[in-house]
Design an enzyme around this catalytic site. Structure first.
Site, PDB file in Angstrom:
ATOM      1  CB  THR A 221      33.377  43.425  34.962  1.00  0.00           C
ATOM      2  OG1 THR A 221      32.776  43.494  36.260  1.00  0.00           O
ATOM      3  CG2 THR A 221      32.775  44.487  34.076  1.00  0.00           C
TER       4      THR A 221
ATOM      5  CD  GLU B  73      32.862  47.958  32.586  1.00  0.00           C
ATOM      6  OE1 GLU B  73      33.746  47.538  31.813  1.00  0.00           O
ATOM      7  OE2 GLU B  73      32.918  47.843  33.810  1.00  0.00           O
TER       8      GLU B  73
ATOM      9  CE  LYS C 111      48.194  56.581  43.115  1.00  0.00           C
ATOM     10  NZ  LYS C 111      47.563  55.275  43.223  1.00  0.00           N
TER      11      LYS C 111
END
Ligand code: ADP
Length: 545
Positions: free
Chosen positions: A186, A331, A442
């Site tokens: 990755t 993955e 957020k």
């Protein structure tokens, strides 16, 4: 009682044997690093893959030893896919866009024994070879007469000389289908890169699934151009699915700019292409001003990061090309979902269909998924509730190579892979990524999807690229801002762009500011690198603070 059917392991060599026997004259066209166009067939590919297997035997490579590639999409790289894995060794495809230090790190971590590279990457090899003690042979993917005389790389051999010394006489070995076949690290935006180690079984099952009509729908009638690199999750499995279906393959080599890709599509009458949104952005940017059209391209699969709805519409309305939005991960080999409509959606209005098409799509058989809340409880598929997306299936990672298993066990003791994505799933099973969990903004206890904010900006005619990030705010915790680049010659003011958001999203989700930048930093796989953007804007202050 066991079934009484033949038991044959699912091996990658069976794909190339099939292609040779049943699609022997099927064409594989590659733009080479040298700039010319190379053509040959599946029959040639199969023979040269066997020559490579013999060369690996001659070097004394053992079963499961790693052979690395630093290469563009092309026929020699494809020979490595079959010659290395088919003979029982493990192909380690290295992303050349990684930092040289990271490349040296992963070569050592994988303990690569042989490394084959395109000449483009000679400077990279010159920079790292002394730091890679496990590599006992360096091979340049070129003809003997192209081999640089004083490369400084000890024992550098040309690929053609190396495999040319071998016959194509070779019988593929038969072994356990769970044997490792290839590996991909990755990009490691946090910490050191981690490797997914694929198996023959996972790869062949994935190749089967990828070709299905509701997935990539590949056939012997297609000419397929994988722009997605072969060093990034096996070009989404296309080289394997191509051998399985016998489609014509067209490889772009190092020429990944919009003009070169467009010209190759036209010259080779490509019907199907696959790539990340940034690549198509460049191609459409080249085509639109010049008034160019496609004469053969019918479908394109776009994934790797969210495909902006404006791009889906442009492909569909301006160029008559259907966009298949896809989602996956290194993955996951990588395919997880693809967005193809169900029968009942065919009668929907164009606008209603667009709402579906911009989602990341439905699960492929072989990938089970669910969304969970903070306590691991499964959340409803209502298209509104969002949660952490978990997946499981036979081509999904269990444990990282030389690492840990990230799986989360459920009450039945089944392991689920946590994707790090936040998503909704609607009652028809269409999943939509809200954000990567680390990118979600957020604000005042509510979440804002950075993808939504980017998609709206991308719908503005002046915007070339948009990246939304959260900025610290004393009252709201975080507030979104959007960094944008403009199309050449286009203009838009901060106020105009903020005004453009009105009515397209809830008022409190509208970004607090627009930052005009020359370029949005891109990572090794062409995705926006928000970590770098955050670093670049570390001294930025929200208006009014
Ligand atoms: P890396 O993590 O190294 O960039 P991957 O290709 O494995 O490489 O990245 C997988 C991630 O990319 C997914 O978890 C998801 O966040 C993102 N991604 C992939 N496809 C899409 C898509 N169609 N829409 C939104 N995000 C996507």
């Amino acid at each position: 009682m066991l079934g009484l059917m033949q038991s044959q392991p699912l091996l990658i060599s069976s794909l190339i044997e099939f292609a040779e026997r049943h699609h022997g004259d099927g064409e594989i066209v590659s733009r080479r690093v040298e700039g010319d166009i190379h053509r040959y067939t599946y029959k040639d590919l199969a023979a040269r893959s066997r020559q490579l297997a013999n060369a690996l035997d001659r070097e004394g490579l053992q079963f499961s030893d790693r052979v690395a590639s630093l290469a563009w999409n092309g026929y020699r790289h494809m020979e490595m896919y079959f010659g290395v894995s088919g003979s029982g060794r493990v192909l380690h495809t290295i992303n050349p866009r990684l930092h040289p230090e990271q490349i040296a790190w992963i070569v050592n971590h994988a303990e690569d024994q042989i490394l084959c590279f395109d000449l483009t990457f000679l400077p990279l090899v010159q920079a790292v070879h002394a730091k890679c003690p496990t590599v006992k042979k360096w091979v340049a993917l070129c003809d003997a007469d192209k081999l640089p005389a004083d490369s400084g790389v000890p024992g550098l051999t040309s690929y053609e000389t190396w495999i040319g010394a071998q016959t194509a006489d070779y019988t593929w070995p038969v072994f356990d289908e769970n044997t490792a076949s290839s590996m991909c690290y990755t990009s490691g935006t946090t910490g050191n890169p981690k490797a997914a180690l694929y198996s023959h079984r996972s790869t062949t099952l994935h190749a089967y699934a990828a070709a299905l009509p509701d997935v990539m729908c590949l056939s012997a009638r297609d000419a397929v151009l994988p722009v997605v690199p072969m060093f990034h999750v096996n070009a989404w499995g296309i080289p394997y699915s191509a051998a399985l279906t016998g489609c014509k393959l067209v490889y772009p080599g190092p020429a990944m700019d919009g003009k070169s890709i467009y010209e190759l599509i036209e010259a080779e009458q490509v019907t199907y292409a696959a790539g990340v949104p940034t690549v198509w952005q460049m191609m459409l940017g080249h085509m639109k001003p010049a008034g160019l059209k496609f004469s053969s391209l019918r479908r394109t699969v776009i994934g790797g990061s969210a495909c902006p709805p404006a791009m889906i519409t442009a492909f569909q309305d301006d160029f008559g090309v259907e966009v298949l939005h896809a989602w996956g991960m290194t993955e996951m080999s990588p395919l997880g979902t693809l967005c193809t409509l169900k029968n009942k959606q065919l009668g929907l209005s164009k606008d209603e269909q667009m709402k579906v098409r911009q989602k990341q799509g439905r699960s492929i058989y072989g990938v089970d998924m669910k969304i969970v809340g903070g306590n691991g409880e499964e959340l409803p598929w209502d298209g509104k509730t969002y949660g952490d997306l978990l997946v499981r299936g036979p081509w999904i990672l269990d444990t990282y190579y030389k690492g840990e298993s990230p799986l989360i066990q459920d009450a039945q003791g089944r392991g689920w892979f946590p994707t790090g994505d936040v998503a909704t799933i609607d009652p028809d099973g269409f999943m939509q990524i809200t954000d990567r969990s680390k990118d979600v903004i957020k604000s005042g206890g509510e979440w804002i999807s950075s993808i939504d904010i980017e998609n709206i900006a991308m719908g503005h005619p002046a915007i070339a690229m948009a990246a939304c990030i959260g900025m610290p705010h004393p009252k709201w915790d975080e507030r979104p801002i959007v960094a944008v680049t403009l199309k050449p010659g286009a203009e838009v003011t901060r106020e105009e762009l903020l005004h453009f958001y009105e009515g397209k999203t809830a008022k409190w989700q509208i970004p607090d500011d627009v930052v005009f930048v020359d370029a949005i930093p891109l990572g090794a796989t062409g995705k926006m690198l928000k970590t770098r953007l955050r670093e670049q804007l570390k001294d930025y202050k929200l208006p009014g603070l």
